[in-house]
Scaffold this active site. Structure first.
Site, mmCIF file in Angstrom:
data_model
loop_
_atom_site.group_PDB
_atom_site.id
_atom_site.type_symbol
_atom_site.label_atom_id
_atom_site.label_comp_id
_atom_site.label_asym_id
_atom_site.label_seq_id
_atom_site.Cartn_x
_atom_site.Cartn_y
_atom_site.Cartn_z
ATOM 1 N N GLY A 46 0.842 -1.193 0.000
ATOM 2 C CA GLY A 46 0.000 0.000 0.000
ATOM 3 C C GLY A 46 0.873 1.236 0.000
ATOM 4 C CD GLN A 51 3.385 5.799 2.561
ATOM 5 O OE1 GLN A 51 2.407 5.232 2.084
ATOM 6 N NE2 GLN A 51 4.419 5.132 3.064
ATOM 7 C CB CYS A 89 5.460 2.281 7.213
ATOM 8 S SG CYS A 89 4.954 3.777 6.359
ATOM 9 C CG LEU A 90 6.803 1.073 1.090
ATOM 10 C CD1 LEU A 90 6.076 1.346 -0.214
ATOM 11 C CD2 LEU A 90 8.009 0.181 0.846
ATOM 12 C CG HIS A 131 -0.266 1.266 7.356
ATOM 13 N ND1 HIS A 131 0.737 0.885 8.213
ATOM 14 C CD2 HIS A 131 0.318 2.103 6.462
ATOM 15 C CE1 HIS A 131 1.872 1.480 7.859
ATOM 16 N NE2 HIS A 131 1.643 2.218 6.795
ATOM 17 C CD GLU A 132 -1.120 2.400 2.864
ATOM 18 O OE1 GLU A 132 -0.696 3.570 2.821
ATOM 19 O OE2 GLU A 132 -0.366 1.418 3.008
ATOM 20 C CG HIS A 135 0.315 6.815 5.520
ATOM 21 N ND1 HIS A 135 1.466 7.353 6.046
ATOM 22 C CD2 HIS A 135 0.596 5.508 5.276
ATOM 23 C CE1 HIS A 135 2.396 6.407 6.121
ATOM 24 N NE2 HIS A 135 1.891 5.281 5.664
HETATM 25 ZN ZN ZN Z 1 2.851 3.462 5.632
#
Ligand code: ZN
Length: 159
Positions: A46, A51, A89-90, A131-132, A135
Site C-alpha cells: 500500500g 508518502q 511502512c515504506l 494503515h493507509e 496516513h
Molecule cells: Zn505506511
C-alpha cells in the site's frame, strides 16, 4: 512508469491532514499511476499520497488478492474484531512492529473514475486499509506499536 521519492519519518508531509480530491484530472491520474509504480518498486502492499509528498486523500493497495485498489476520499464505515501482527511502512524503512488493528473494516471511497464504491477488507487487507487511511490523517503506525520498533527482515511486506 515513474517512481517518485518516498518521504521518510521526520518529513513533515507525513504529519499533515490530507485534502479531499474534488475532481479527476490528468495530473491526479498520473499521480495514481506513479504511486503504483513507487509501491511496487518499494515492495509494499500500500502507498498513500503523502508518502510521495502530495497532500491529497488518495491511497493505492495491492495485497496480492488479484486486485489493484484505488481509494480516493475514503471514509471508514465500520470496523469489527481485532488482529495483532507485524506491520511495516515504506516511509519507515527497515523497521516493523506489532500493531493491533480491526480484523474487518468496511470503507466507502471513490475509484479512479470518481465513482463511489464500498470495500470490505479482512486480515491483511483490513490492516492495509487502516494503515493507509491513517496516513491521510497525518498518522504513522509507529505511534501504535506495542513495545519496541524492530529491525525488519528483508522481504517483509511494507505499507
Ligand atoms: Zn505506511
Amino acid at each position: 512508469m515513474a517512481i517518485r521519492q518516498i518521504r521518510t519519518l521526520g518529513d513533515e508531509s507525513l504529519t499533515k491532514v490530507c485534502k479531499p480530491v474534488k475532481e479527476m484530472n490528468p495530473h491526479t491520474h498520473q499521480l495514481i499511476n506513479d504511486m503504483f509504480d513507487t509501491m511496487y518498486d518499494g515492495g509494499g502492499c500500500g502507498l498513500a499520497a503523502p508518502q510521495v509528498g502530495v497532500r491529497k486523500q488518495i491511497f493505492v493497495m495491492d495485497v496480492e488478492d488479484g486486485n489493484r485498489y484505488v481509494l480516493i476520499n475514503p471514509q471508514i464505515l465500520s470496523t469489527e474484531g481485532s488482529q495483532t501482527g507485524l506491520e511495516g511502512c515504506l516511509s519507515v524503512p527497515g523497521k516493523n512492529g506489532q500493531v493491533t488493528r480491526a480484523e474487518k473494516v468496511r470503507v466507502r471511497a471513490l475509484n479512479e473514475s470518481m465513482e463511489e464504491y464500498e470495500l470490505e477488507g479482512e486480515g491483511l487487507l483490513a490492516r492495509c486499509i487502516l494503515h493507509e487511511y491513517d496516513h491521510l490523517q497525518g498518522k504513522l503506525y509507529v505511534d501504535l506499536v506495542e513495545g519496541e520498533l524492530l529491525d525488519a527482515d528483508a522481504g517483509e511486506e511494507e505499507q
